[in-house]
Motif scaffolding. Structure first.
Motif, short mmCIF file in Angstrom:
data_model
loop_
_atom_site.label_atom_id
_atom_site.label_comp_id
_atom_site.label_asym_id
_atom_site.label_seq_id
_atom_site.Cartn_x
_atom_site.Cartn_y
_atom_site.Cartn_z
N VAL A 66 -3.38 20.96 54.94
CA VAL A 66 -2.85 21.96 54.22
C VAL A 66 -1.25 21.77 53.94
CG1 VAL A 66 -3.03 24.40 53.33
CG2 VAL A 66 -4.85 23.45 54.57
N ILE A 67 -0.42 22.12 54.91
CA ILE A 67 0.88 21.74 54.79
C ILE A 67 1.09 20.54 54.09
CG2 ILE A 67 2.97 21.15 56.09
CD1 ILE A 67 2.04 23.21 58.05
N GLY A 68 0.56 19.29 54.57
CA GLY A 68 0.91 18.04 53.90
C GLY A 68 0.44 18.30 52.31
N ALA A 69 -0.74 18.88 51.93
CA ALA A 69 -1.34 19.11 50.50
C ALA A 69 -0.27 19.93 49.62
CB ALA A 69 -2.67 19.44 50.45
N TYR A 70 0.50 20.76 50.45
CA TYR A 70 1.27 21.54 49.57
C TYR A 70 2.74 21.10 49.53
CZ TYR A 70 -2.70 24.41 48.33
OH TYR A 70 -3.87 24.66 47.83
N LEU A 74 6.45 18.38 45.96
CA LEU A 74 7.91 18.04 45.60
C LEU A 74 8.00 16.48 45.41
CD1 LEU A 74 9.57 19.46 48.87
CD2 LEU A 74 9.57 20.46 46.45
N LEU A 75 7.09 15.51 45.57
CA LEU A 75 7.26 14.20 45.36
C LEU A 75 6.66 14.03 43.85
CD1 LEU A 75 7.67 11.24 45.80
CD2 LEU A 75 5.34 11.13 46.97
N GLY A 76 5.74 14.71 43.62
CA GLY A 76 4.94 14.46 42.48
C GLY A 76 5.74 15.20 41.44
N GLY A 77 6.36 16.22 41.75
CA GLY A 77 7.34 16.90 40.70
C GLY A 77 8.55 16.03 40.29
N PHE A 78 9.19 15.43 41.40
CA PHE A 78 10.30 14.62 40.92
C PHE A 78 9.84 13.50 40.52
CE2 PHE A 78 12.79 11.06 42.70
CZ PHE A 78 14.09 11.14 42.41
N LEU A 79 8.77 12.81 40.67
CA LEU A 79 8.30 11.47 39.84
C LEU A 79 8.11 11.79 38.45
CD1 LEU A 79 5.88 9.68 42.44
CD2 LEU A 79 8.39 9.13 41.94
N ALA A 80 7.47 12.88 38.11
CA ALA A 80 6.96 13.30 36.92
C ALA A 80 8.30 13.59 36.01
CB ALA A 80 6.20 14.57 36.76
N GLY A 127 0.40 15.78 45.24
CA GLY A 127 1.33 15.30 44.14
C GLY A 127 0.76 15.90 42.77
N ILE A 128 -0.56 16.24 42.51
CA ILE A 128 -1.11 16.49 40.98
C ILE A 128 -0.94 17.90 40.79
CG2 ILE A 128 -2.10 14.14 40.85
CD1 ILE A 128 -4.64 16.12 40.84
N LYS A 129 -0.83 18.71 41.95
CA LYS A 129 -1.20 20.05 41.78
C LYS A 129 -0.15 20.64 40.84
CE LYS A 129 -2.34 24.36 44.33
NZ LYS A 129 -3.72 24.46 43.77
N PRO A 130 1.14 20.64 41.03
CA PRO A 130 2.07 21.34 40.09
C PRO A 130 2.35 20.66 38.99
CG PRO A 130 3.15 19.97 41.64
CD PRO A 130 1.96 19.89 42.25
N LEU A 131 1.80 19.63 38.86
CA LEU A 131 1.72 19.07 37.43
C LEU A 131 0.85 19.31 36.72
CD1 LEU A 131 2.94 15.44 38.54
CD2 LEU A 131 4.43 17.37 38.34
N VAL A 132 -0.53 19.61 37.06
CA VAL A 132 -1.43 20.01 36.33
C VAL A 132 -1.26 21.32 35.41
CG1 VAL A 132 -3.86 20.35 35.71
CG2 VAL A 132 -3.06 18.55 37.23
N SER A 133 -0.84 22.23 36.42
CA SER A 133 -0.45 23.57 35.93
C SER A 133 0.63 23.53 34.95
CB SER A 133 -0.04 24.19 37.04
OG SER A 133 -0.86 24.39 38.21
N ALA A 134 1.71 22.61 35.24
CA ALA A 134 2.81 22.59 34.25
C ALA A 134 2.40 21.80 32.90
CB ALA A 134 3.87 21.80 34.82
N LYS A 449 10.55 21.92 34.91
CA LYS A 449 8.94 22.52 34.84
C LYS A 449 8.28 21.91 36.14
CE LYS A 449 9.37 25.11 31.07
NZ LYS A 449 9.33 26.60 31.09
N GLY A 450 8.27 20.78 36.19
CA GLY A 450 7.56 19.99 37.22
C GLY A 450 8.03 20.53 38.74
N SER A 451 9.38 20.33 38.87
CA SER A 451 9.95 20.64 40.19
C SER A 451 9.66 22.16 40.59
CB SER A 451 11.49 20.20 40.13
OG SER A 451 11.60 19.00 39.90
N ILE A 452 10.10 22.96 39.52
CA ILE A 452 9.91 24.40 39.96
C ILE A 452 8.68 24.80 40.23
CG2 ILE A 452 9.23 25.55 37.95
CD1 ILE A 452 12.03 26.65 40.20
N MET A 453 7.39 24.05 39.62
CA MET A 453 6.01 24.38 40.11
C MET A 453 5.77 23.80 41.50
SD MET A 453 4.67 26.19 37.61
CE MET A 453 2.89 25.64 37.36
N ALA A 454 6.45 22.79 41.86
CA ALA A 454 6.41 21.87 43.28
C ALA A 454 7.03 23.28 44.10
CB ALA A 454 7.33 20.90 43.24
#
Length: 535
Positions: A66-70, A74-80, A127-134, A449-454
């Motif tokens: 779970v720690i890894g999944a959340y 940070l990586l997903g938000g940065f890339l996006a 990686g996709i979790k914060p991005l889908v919400s944003a 947006k992506g980073s803050i959701m991360a």
């Protein structure tokens, strides 16, 4: 300025159904594998671990996952935000996600292969979790922003629709057909989710990645920390350096603590002390950076405090899939008769209560509770809802702790006793998690947006980090001696500890919420600046 409720009620974006359908299928896949992970580890994969240590090891693996999944958000938000945009990042990371599910199904009896699958799922899902919400928020502007809350609630409802059926079906598949089928079905659903998302590609609003920003958060923070003023020291820089030293010590201690605890603690220390230090000297960045940039960083720092105070909630919530299942394994499970159909509830199936109650409570709150509160003059603002939710999570753990005390005293307890704490914890989730998605997007500056959701999802990582730290502490002889003197079993002691942790945090959160000023950072139809809104 108070929010004008007569504006922002434009039509619902027609592309929203693609995103919501994708999320429902993706959440089925995630919760389908997650909810059977602990039982599978205990009964199958960790048979080489001595029986007395197997439950603890399974909980450690679960919370590490779970720690890894959340953490990977940070990586997903940065890339996006910096390179690919949200759509492309979501799509390509989703393919890793599908591959991870395939590894779980194929390597059911191979420890390294199975753990590699968990790594790929953590990378993809996180990686996709914060991005889908944003990405949902990107589909709105100021002409229809009031529809966003309804869509976020529908978004969260569909998440739990998928989770409900996954929680019911996956334990049965694991029991009757084995792990390859039980882990393979979520993989098929994830592949379906990717297909749905791809079909809507030409209908989405695509907000491009932000160009290099001379007034970015990190550059403003660096200027503030390094700037000198005549006759004054740099106390903020000293605080930030202290965080760096603490992070290095944490990494060095990873040998005894474990890499996950050491690395996550290091990151928390860097963010916490770096943020505090930046806040202490932020005014020094004016002149080299615009006033708008400085105030934007100030807003982000204030949001991060809110996120930090939410972490105890996640330490309680995510243990329903570990500690609560372990408790349920030791409870009696009566045979129920529903419309002539007899069945016995499996411990892992109790988790289906959570998404079922979410689907009931979201419309109940919107149609009954919130209008009633407004009628008596109480506005259920985002921060008030979150405060109440954190307190309710503590109440849920008081009840689960009482159940454990009764079991420790020799009283047989039916698994149905967990209905009450599940109801309390689910109401807490609706008030904290569903609200947090809306809050995080509305408070984030446009370029983050992506980073803050991360960062919002990072709160889940820290919450699970608390669990690992507490579980590791219980193995200490001095701590065990204190627990024995209390007259409680170790598991009951931990339950009441987490309950108190959440209740104290709820008080601190309420005090901070009274001083927090909400802002409106939805896209402006005519380029308008974010507006401050009434709390």
């Amino acid at each position: 300025m108070a929010l004008d409720h007569t504006e922002g009620n434009g039509p619902l974006p027609r592309q929203i159904p693609y995103i919501i359908a994708n999320e429902a299928a993706e959440r089925f896949s995630f919760y389908g594998m997650r909810n059977i992970l602990t039982p599978f580890l205990i009964s199958t994969l960790l048979l080489f671990v001595p029986m007395e240590d197997r439950t603890g090891e399974a909980k450690h693996v679960f919370h590490t996952f779970v720690i890894g999944a959340y953490f990977t958000p940070l990586l997903g938000g940065f890339l996006a935000d910096r390179f690919f945009g949200k759509y492309k990042t979501i799509f390509w990371l989703s393919l890793f996600y599908v591959l991870g599910h395939a590894c779980l199904a194929v390597f059911e009896d191979n420890l390294n292969g199975f753990y590699f699958g968990l790594f790929l799922i953590a990378l993809g899902a996180g990686g996709i979790k914060p991005l889908v919400s944003a990405f949902v928020g990107d589909q709105f502007d100021k002409t229809n922003k009031n529809r966003a809350k309804v869509v976020y609630d529908a978004f969260y409802w569909c998440i739990n629709f998928g989770s409900f059926f996954a929680s019911l079906l996956m334990p049965l598949l694991l029991k009757n057909y084995g792990p390859s089928v039980a882990f393979g079905v979520p993989g098929i659903l994830m592949a379906f989710a990717v297909l749905i998302f791809w079909l809507g590609r030409n209908k989405y609003v695509h907000v491009p990645p932000a160009p290099p920003n001379p007034d970015s958060l990190t550059r403003v923070a660096r200027t503030a920390l390094l700037a000198r003023q005549p006759g004054q020291g740099r106390p903020g820089l000293a605080v930030a350096v202290l965080g760096v030293v603490g992070a290095v010590v944490s990494l060095l201690m990873s040998y005894s603590w474990g890499f996950v605890i050491g690395a996550c603690t290091a990151l928390v220390l860097l963010l916490a002390f770096g943020g505090i230090g930046t806040g202490m000297q932020l005014e020094r960045a004016r002149g080299k950076h615009s006033d708008e940039a400085v105030e934007g960083v100030r807003a982000v720092l204030r949001v991060l405090i809110v996120f930090a105070l939410v972490t105890p909630f996640w330490s309680l919530f995510d243990q329903k899939a570990s500690t609560w299942i372990v408790q349920a394994n030791a409870m009696t499970s009566p045979v129920l008769n529903v419309f002539g159909w007899e069945f016995q509830v499996l411990p892992a199936q109790m988790q289906a209560l959570n998404p079922l109650l979410v689907m009931l409570l979201i419309p109940f709150n919107n149609l009954a509770i919130f209008p009633l509160l407004r009628a008596i003059g109480i506005e259920p603002t985002a921060l008030r809802r979150m405060t109440t939710g954190i307190a309710l999570s503590g109440a849920a753990w008081l009840v689960i702790g009482w159940i454990q005390l009764s079991m420790d005293g020799g009283t047989p307890m039916s698994i149905l006793w967990q209905l009450a704490p599940y109801a309390l914890l689910t109401m807490a989730e609706v008030l904290v998690s569903a609200t947090g998605l809306e809050f995080a997007y509305s408070q984030a500056p446009a370029s983050m947006k992506g980073s803050i959701m991360a960062f919002w999802t990072l709160a889940v990582t820290v919450g699970n980090l608390w669990v690992l730290i507490v579980n590791a502490s219980v193995k200490n002889d001095a701590v065990m001696g204190h627990i024995e003197n209390s007259g409680l079993s170790p598991i009951a002691f931990q339950m009441f500890f987490f309950a108190g942790f959440a209740l104290v945090t709820a008080i601190v959160f309420a005090l901070y919420a009274m001083r927090y000023k909400m802002v409106d950072n939805y896209r402006g139809g005519n380029g308008g600046k974010p507006a401050q809104v009434a709390q």
